[in-house]
Design an enzyme around this catalytic site. Structure first.
Site, short mmCIF file in Angstrom:
data_model
loop_
_atom_site.label_atom_id
_atom_site.label_comp_id
_atom_site.label_asym_id
_atom_site.label_seq_id
_atom_site.Cartn_x
_atom_site.Cartn_y
_atom_site.Cartn_z
N TYR A 24 72.37 47.60 68.09
CA TYR A 24 73.71 48.18 68.24
C TYR A 24 73.81 48.92 69.56
CZ TYR A 24 74.92 47.51 63.30
OH TYR A 24 75.23 46.98 62.07
N TYR A 59 68.13 43.34 61.66
CA TYR A 59 67.40 44.40 62.38
C TYR A 59 66.63 45.27 61.39
CZ TYR A 59 71.50 47.21 61.07
OH TYR A 59 72.50 47.82 60.38
N ARG A 119 67.55 44.73 57.58
CA ARG A 119 68.90 44.44 57.08
C ARG A 119 69.26 42.99 57.34
NH1 ARG A 119 73.17 47.22 56.32
NH2 ARG A 119 73.19 45.74 54.62
N HIS A 144 74.90 41.26 59.49
CA HIS A 144 76.20 41.60 58.90
C HIS A 144 77.16 42.09 59.95
CE1 HIS A 144 73.83 45.33 58.87
NE2 HIS A 144 74.98 45.92 59.15
N HIS A 149 80.33 44.90 60.08
CA HIS A 149 81.04 45.95 59.36
C HIS A 149 82.55 45.71 59.50
CE1 HIS A 149 77.54 48.69 58.90
NE2 HIS A 149 77.12 48.09 60.00
#
Lengths: 185, 263
Positions: B128, B167, B177, B180, B182
């Site tokens: 991110y 990640y 995870r 995905h 959000h």
């Protein structure tokens, strides 16, 4: 009656900070406007520790009780009251909105700020109401408050301050905030 | 570099221990006779939830005026360019270019028109653009991973992006995870406000992930998984996924909806 099952929510996670906040997100009106009030507080967890990675949203009526239906929240012009704002908590778990006092949407109704809470570690959003403390008769006549055990009612009522209101959000614990669900949830 | 994550990793449980907790909760759920459609607020395998979930029952509220309306957004708020996450910088971002599209509808199947949809995500390497993400995967200077759009009159949203990577995180040892995106969504009532995560089909990490598994019902979980759609895929350009979103039922009467259209 609903026919479709709602899509599940999920946690906001830790990394919304570069995505959801925007310039003047928490300033529903510019600070310093004569009728501006501050709505602020701290978000804490079950150990009483501040929650530094929560995001709160406020949605409210205008001062005259009308429901704002005007665009412009994401690019505020300083003049248009949209009724909605967003505030990420700081490292001390604090949030602070600059807004106006919501009016009663119906005669005799107890005015409140609708608050939505998102956080890392919170699997789904939570709703709560921060009622204005002034009108005792309206609070006593409020249907939601009447349904809440007396000892928990105060968690839904903001505390008056010279500059506005203080409303703390306790996610868990003895003095846990009353959170809401709605029909169909 | 590779050790910076590990020394800060306070998570003691192994994936096997975590998976056993997940399995025990799901089997107890299956043995019960009620249906859950939303995640559990109290879901111990997701360690960050331990001190952050309310322990008392949620109070059922009859939605009042403000709760039966939602804020308005318009072209003033959102530029149409914000729906393309691949054109925000000079140069092409690295990874699989992907279109994600679908409809936002309420519980009665009515489209949620002209409403805000916000997304954010990791880049193709699973990183991110956020200071708190110190996972040693490369940042991509051509990709921020933030998008917005307004739904159209059919409730349709559409983003062009890069398929995010999985990640690691610190919930337990060797926790990862599933990939995905959000999603942040508004309806016509504020009671419909929600944030969720969209996943990609066939991810091998689904069974291992306590955030995805916090929805104990398998059918409900699958509502978060997009479908590969070759009709969305475009020739020599981008793969395509479709994901429809159902918000909780609207509490407004048709009369009030008419008023809303006048604003």
């Amino acid at each position: 009656m609903p026919h479709l099952t709602a899509t599940p929510g999920q946690t906001i996670g830790p990394f919304y900070g570069y995505a959801l906040p925007f310039e003047a997100d928490a300033d529903l009106v510019p600070p310093g406007r004569p009728d501006a009030v501050r709505l602020h507080g701290v978000v804490t967890d079950g150990a009483g520790s501040p929650v530094p990675d929560a995001l709160l949203e406020v949605w409210q009526a205008d001062a005259d009780g009308s429901v704002p239906q005007r665009p412009g929240s994401l690019r505020r012009d300083g003049w248009t009251f949209t009724g909605w704002g967003r505030c990420a908590t700081d490292d001390a778990g604090g949030y602070s909105f600059t807004t106006v006092r919501p009016g009663a949407t119906e005669p005799g109704a107890a005015p409140f700020f609708l608050i939505t809470v998102f956080a890392r570690g919170l699997t789904n959003r939570l709703f709560t109401r921060a009622y204005l403390p002034h009108d005792q008769a309206a609070l006593e006549g409020d249907r939601l408050l009447a349904g809440v055990p007396a000892e928990r009612r105060s968690t839904l009522i903001a505390a008056a301050e010279p500059t506005g209101y203080r409303f703390d959000v306790r996610l868990q614990g003895a003095d846990e905030t009353v959170f809401l669900t709605y029909p169909g949830h | 570099m590779g050790t910076t994550n590990q020394h800060a990793d306070s998570a003691a449980a192994s994936q096997a221990e975590l998976s056993a907790e997940i399995a025990a909760i799901e089997s107890a759920y299956r043995a019960s006779d009620h249906e859950e459609t939303q995640p559990r607020l109290d879901y111990p395998p997701y360690r960050s939830s331990l001190l952050r979930h309310p322990t008392k029952a949620l109070q059922l509220a009859d939605p009042e005026t403000i709760e039966r309306w939602a804020p308005c957004f318009g072209e003033r708020d959102v530029s149409s360019l914000e729906a393309d996450l691949t054109i925000q910088h000079v140069g092409e971002p690295i990874g699989e270019r992907t279109v994600v599209t679908g409809r936002v509808v309420d519980g009665d199947g009515r489209p949620v028109r002209r409403q805000l949809v916000e997304i954010w995500q990791a880049n193709a390497g699973g990183r991110y653009m956020h200071q708190r993400d110190q996972h040693p995967a490369p940042l991509d200077p051509a990709f921020t991973g933030v998008g917005r759009c307004l739904t159209d009159d059919e409730g349709t949203y559409r983003f062009t992006t890069i398929k995010p990577g999985p990640y690691p995180w610190k919930n337990h040892h060797n926790a990862w995870r599933p990939a995905h995106i959000h999603f942040s969504l508004f309806g016509t009532d504020f009671t419909q406000r929600m944030i969720t995560q969209m996943y990609f089909p066939g991810d091998p990490l689904f069974a291992l992930d306590p955030i995805y598994q916090s929805i104990t019902d398998a059918r409900a979980r699958e509502r978060l998984v997009a479908t590969y759609d070759h009709d969305v895929t475009t020739h020599e350009w981008a793969t395509g996924y479709r994901w429809d979103i159902v918000l909780t039922g609207s509490h407004r009467t048709p009369h009030e909806d008419d008023l809303g259209d006048d604003h």
